[in-house]
Design a protein around this motif. Structure first.
Motif, mmCIF file in Angstrom:
data_model
loop_
_atom_site.group_PDB
_atom_site.id
_atom_site.type_symbol
_atom_site.label_atom_id
_atom_site.label_comp_id
_atom_site.label_asym_id
_atom_site.label_seq_id
_atom_site.Cartn_x
_atom_site.Cartn_y
_atom_site.Cartn_z
ATOM 1 N N HIS A 10 2.407 -6.602 70.358
ATOM 2 C CA HIS A 10 2.401 -5.256 70.904
ATOM 3 C C HIS A 10 2.099 -4.232 69.808
ATOM 4 N N ALA A 11 2.586 -4.489 68.593
ATOM 5 C CA ALA A 11 2.418 -3.550 67.480
ATOM 6 C C ALA A 11 0.973 -3.461 66.983
ATOM 7 N N HIS A 12 0.118 -4.365 67.420
ATOM 8 C CA HIS A 12 -1.282 -4.362 66.973
ATOM 9 C C HIS A 12 -2.024 -3.101 67.431
ATOM 10 N N PHE A 13 -1.609 -2.549 68.562
ATOM 11 C CA PHE A 13 -2.245 -1.358 69.122
ATOM 12 C C PHE A 13 -1.311 -0.164 69.013
ATOM 13 N N GLN A 14 -1.890 1.014 68.943
ATOM 14 C CA GLN A 14 -1.135 2.258 68.833
ATOM 15 C C GLN A 14 -1.644 3.241 69.885
ATOM 16 N N ALA A 15 -0.777 4.148 70.287
ATOM 17 C CA ALA A 15 -1.205 5.211 71.200
ATOM 18 C C ALA A 15 -2.375 5.950 70.559
ATOM 19 N N GLY A 16 -3.409 6.203 71.342
ATOM 20 C CA GLY A 16 -4.611 6.878 70.859
ATOM 21 C C GLY A 16 -5.759 5.938 70.546
ATOM 22 N N ASP A 17 -5.487 4.640 70.361
ATOM 23 C CA ASP A 17 -6.563 3.688 70.080
ATOM 24 C C ASP A 17 -7.523 3.604 71.261
ATOM 25 N N GLN A 18 -8.812 3.534 70.957
ATOM 26 C CA GLN A 18 -9.805 3.284 71.991
ATOM 27 C C GLN A 18 -10.025 1.779 72.018
ATOM 28 N N ILE A 19 -9.989 1.193 73.224
ATOM 29 C CA ILE A 19 -10.092 -0.263 73.371
ATOM 30 C C ILE A 19 -11.140 -0.606 74.431
ATOM 31 N N VAL A 20 -11.467 -1.885 74.496
ATOM 32 C CA VAL A 20 -12.293 -2.406 75.570
ATOM 33 C C VAL A 20 -11.639 -3.679 76.092
ATOM 34 N N VAL A 21 -11.740 -3.875 77.387
ATOM 35 C CA VAL A 21 -11.324 -5.113 78.028
ATOM 36 C C VAL A 21 -12.621 -5.833 78.399
ATOM 37 N N ILE A 22 -12.922 -6.918 77.695
ATOM 38 C CA ILE A 22 -14.178 -7.639 77.898
ATOM 39 C C ILE A 22 -14.177 -8.291 79.277
ATOM 40 N N LYS A 23 -15.232 -8.019 80.047
ATOM 41 C CA LYS A 23 -15.310 -8.546 81.409
ATOM 42 C C LYS A 23 -16.490 -9.472 81.645
ATOM 43 N N GLY A 24 -17.497 -9.427 80.775
ATOM 44 C CA GLY A 24 -18.654 -10.284 81.020
ATOM 45 C C GLY A 24 -19.799 -9.967 80.094
ATOM 46 N N VAL A 25 -21.015 -10.211 80.601
ATOM 47 C CA VAL A 25 -22.244 -10.053 79.823
ATOM 48 C C VAL A 25 -23.207 -9.168 80.613
#
Length: 145
Positions: free
Chosen positions: A29-44
């Motif tokens: 859980h500590a790997h991410f912080q509030a404010g980080d921009q992320i992506v959830v990989i869904k495909g190609v």
């Protein structure tokens, strides 16, 4: 990887494809912080990985996995402006961390050879959203989490 500002057409083809990496990913859980921009990989899409780009908002409990998760904000809004997700589903866009880069490379090495047509738009169908607005990986549903 496709820049976060690019999004594929709204109706991608559903292509069931096994995800051998995300279910076993050991990310805290500590790997991410509030404010980080992320992506959830869904495909190609067009020979590149694609997914939903969101911003980490606040810590949250991820009930389907009984573990700490993150509340995410989808800048596209719509029905699911806010979601809760387990950290192992997320990949940093706002910073280049070794774990996320290793995960992305593994996903590229596994998925891109399966979809070599440059016109391919494939949603691998790994995620669903529960009635409580929680993003759940199909492996977590099948394992009874």
């Amino acid at each position: 990887m496709i820049p976060p500002s690019w999004t594929p057409p709204p109706t991608p083809a559903f292509v069931p494809t096994r995800d051998p990496f995300t279910p076993g990913r050991d990310i805290t859980h500590a790997h991410f912080q509030a404010g980080d921009q992320i992506v959830v990989i869904k495909g190609v899409a067009a020979g590149e990985l694609w997914g939903d780009t969101m911003r980490v908002v606040a810590p949250s409990w991820h009930a389907p996995t009984d573990e700490d998760g993150w509340r995410l904000r989808n800048p596209q809004g719509g029905e699911q402006t806010f979601l809760t997700a387990h950290p192992r589903y997320l990949v940093h866009l706002s910073r280049r961390c070794p774990d996320c880069l290793i995960h992305l490379r593994a996903m590229e090495d596994y998925l891109l050879p399966k979809f070599t047509d440059p016109n391919t738009l494939a949603n691998c169908g790994w995620y669903t959203i529960t009635a409580l607005g929680q993003l759940v990986h199909i492996a977590d549903i099948q394992s009874g989490r």
